[in-house]
Design an enzyme around this catalytic site. Sequence first.
Site, mmCIF file in Angstrom:
data_model
loop_
_atom_site.group_PDB
_atom_site.id
_atom_site.type_symbol
_atom_site.label_atom_id
_atom_site.label_comp_id
_atom_site.label_asym_id
_atom_site.label_seq_id
_atom_site.Cartn_x
_atom_site.Cartn_y
_atom_site.Cartn_z
ATOM 1 N N VAL A 1 0.420 -1.248 0.012
ATOM 2 C CA VAL A 1 0.509 0.446 -0.138
ATOM 3 C C VAL A 1 0.413 1.529 -0.229
ATOM 4 C CG1 VAL A 1 -2.529 -0.965 1.222
ATOM 5 C CG2 VAL A 1 -0.460 0.003 2.430
ATOM 6 N N TYR B 1 8.256 3.298 14.345
ATOM 7 C CA TYR B 1 6.809 3.032 14.616
ATOM 8 C C TYR B 1 5.796 3.591 15.178
ATOM 9 C CZ TYR B 1 2.759 -0.263 15.766
ATOM 10 O OH TYR B 1 1.219 -0.815 15.716
#
Length: 309
Positions: free
Chosen positions: A58, A146
């Site tokens: 994606v 993250y």
Amino acid sequence: MKTVLITGGAGFIGSHFCDFLLGKDYRVICMDNLITGSEDNIAHIRQNKNFTFIRHDVTNYINIKGKLDYILHFASPASPIDYLELPIQTLKVGSLGTHNALGLAKEKKAVFLLASTSEVYGDPLVNPQPETYWGNVNPIGPRGVYDEAKRFAESMTMAYQRFHKISTRIVRIFNTYGPRMRINDGRVVPAFINQALRNKALAVFGKGTQTRSFCYISDLVEGVYRLLLSGVNTPVNIGNPAEMTILDFAKQIIQITGSKSKIIFKPLPVNDPKVRRPDISKAKKELDWESVISIQQGLRNTIEYFRTR
Ligand code: UDP
């Protein structure tokens, strides 16, 4: 029939969503590049006529034909070991991947749900963490790839909501466990269960005084689904508030598995949060949700899954 795109649909949480939504008569498009997800997780639904799998990263432009009612953006490495091994992909999927998924939501006029994380609170100075807490994140530490990607993803989601008027939801997912976690993904639940089942020493990082609270996957899925259907367009914590130290957790795993394992201590990873516990007042009030599966029950199911592997 409503159609939903689940990015990261072959991962641990994503694949449970595929099952859940097929069970509620949604048409499910599962997208995954399989870097941490696995086709094993969706093998049992591959033949379902309402299910489609698309192998795609994606972070590249997403092209979907036809209507989409919902986009659940779950794609991302999610275990500390994974995002240390895949730092650039982790940053890209949270930033570029979220941007692409939001662009698709705008194009299709779909409701967009971002899977965010308790890591946006970093090593929190407030415990439990309410959604109003802004967090304590080290942007340049190893976990920053993250944490900051998810924080950026939240900002981007709010910008699309405010500027493009798309309907968005943000769930901050606290530690979640259950069947389909990878045995070697490095997270504490599969790591301890794997060690206990082999009667090997459980490796507790640091002194084991750091705390976590573990939510069973079916509780998480129910909470996120309620959020999706609600009109709540600001972040909501979903997790189990039952907080415990990692040392106590290790003892509990040994007891439930009936293992002969001992406990050993290994160095604490950099920036490992010292405490973590969700304040779920908002989920209770807005979604009438709280976790119902006890840690004992959830662990029994998970241990059973790992035994059969
Ligand atoms: N941990 C541990 N042994 C392991 C794996 C993790 O003691 O084999 C600890 C880790 O240091 C952290 C907690 O367990 O304090 C939860 O780690 P996990 O990787 O599951 O996720 P985190 O909550 O840190 O994102």
